[in-house]
Design a protein around this motif. Structure first.
Motif, PDB file in Angstrom:
ATOM      1  N   ARG A  50       0.822  -1.062  -0.054  1.00  0.00           N
ATOM      2  CA  ARG A  50       0.101  -0.156   0.045  1.00  0.00           C
ATOM      3  C   ARG A  50       0.952   1.266  -0.061  1.00  0.00           C
ATOM      4  NH1 ARG A  50      -3.549  -0.590   5.217  1.00  0.00           N
ATOM      5  NH2 ARG A  50      -1.696  -1.440   5.875  1.00  0.00           N
ATOM      6  N   THR A 141      -4.116   9.951   1.152  1.00  0.00           N
ATOM      7  CA  THR A 141      -4.803   8.911   0.509  1.00  0.00           C
ATOM      8  C   THR A 141      -3.911   7.843   0.874  1.00  0.00           C
ATOM      9  OG1 THR A 141      -3.729   9.483  -1.389  1.00  0.00           O
ATOM     10  CG2 THR A 141      -5.791  10.527  -1.066  1.00  0.00           C
ATOM     11  N   GLY A 143      -3.735   3.589  -0.812  1.00  0.00           N
ATOM     12  CA  GLY A 143      -4.226   2.856  -1.639  1.00  0.00           C
ATOM     13  C   GLY A 143      -3.275   1.702  -2.175  1.00  0.00           C
ATOM     14  N   PRO A 144      -3.379   0.960  -3.369  1.00  0.00           N
ATOM     15  CA  PRO A 144      -2.527  -0.002  -3.565  1.00  0.00           C
ATOM     16  C   PRO A 144      -1.186   0.854  -4.102  1.00  0.00           C
ATOM     17  CG  PRO A 144      -4.458  -0.108  -5.147  1.00  0.00           C
ATOM     18  CD  PRO A 144      -4.653   1.048  -3.992  1.00  0.00           C
TER      19      PRO A 144
END
Length: 161
Positions: A50, A141, A143-144
């Protein structure tokens, strides 16, 4: 638009316990662009990466004992915490001034405006087993992490806010 408190609460709820910090990238502010910080995490038991991206970054502080991190490897993260406590944010800003390696006349000292801007910032803290990554920013943020291949080696990275 989400409130500072909502953003802080969202960060504090991230499950990062026992993840491995693979990389910390700092993109300083230049011209009209704002500073950015990226923290790449790897969850080894899920083979999942991540990327936490902080935007509109005002300050960053990284304090680590690499020997302690190594002893706890691969699990280097304890938790994610965030606060909107203006006094705490201002303490961090004041505390970093000596490391600026600059002296200013009172008329142009950037410290007073930075202290005023504290009410727009969030104190993000990624607690490590052996240190802390502290970021003063407006948002984040998560995310992957497509910029890392399966081996964890950096492939390419371009991030624009």
């Amino acid at each position: 638009m989400r409130t500072r408190k909502a953003i802080a609460d969202s960060f504090s709820q991230l499950d990062v316990h026992d993840d491995t910090v693979e990389r910390v990238s700092i993109v300083p502010a230049a011209g009209r662009s704002t500073g950015k910080v990226e923290v790449a995490l790897f969850r080894h038991w899920e083979n999942r990466r991540r990327l936490i991206k902080f935007s509109n970054v005002a300050n960053i502080s990284v304090t680590t004992d690499l020997d302690v991190l190594r002893q706890n490897s691969p699990s280097s993260t304890c938790c994610a915490e965030a606060s909107v406590d203006i006094a705490a944010i201002q303490r961090i800003i004041r505390g970093q001034k000596p490391s600026w390696n600059l002296r200013y006349d009172a008329a142009i000292d950037p410290l007073p405006p930075k202290l005023v801007s504290a009410k727009q910032l969030i104190l993000f803290r990624l607690r490590l087993f052996g240190g802390n990554i502290v970021v003063l920013a407006r948002s984040f943020t998560v995310g992957p992490n497509p910029a890392l291949n399966r081996t964890g080696r950096h492939v390419s990275s371009t991030w624009r806010a």
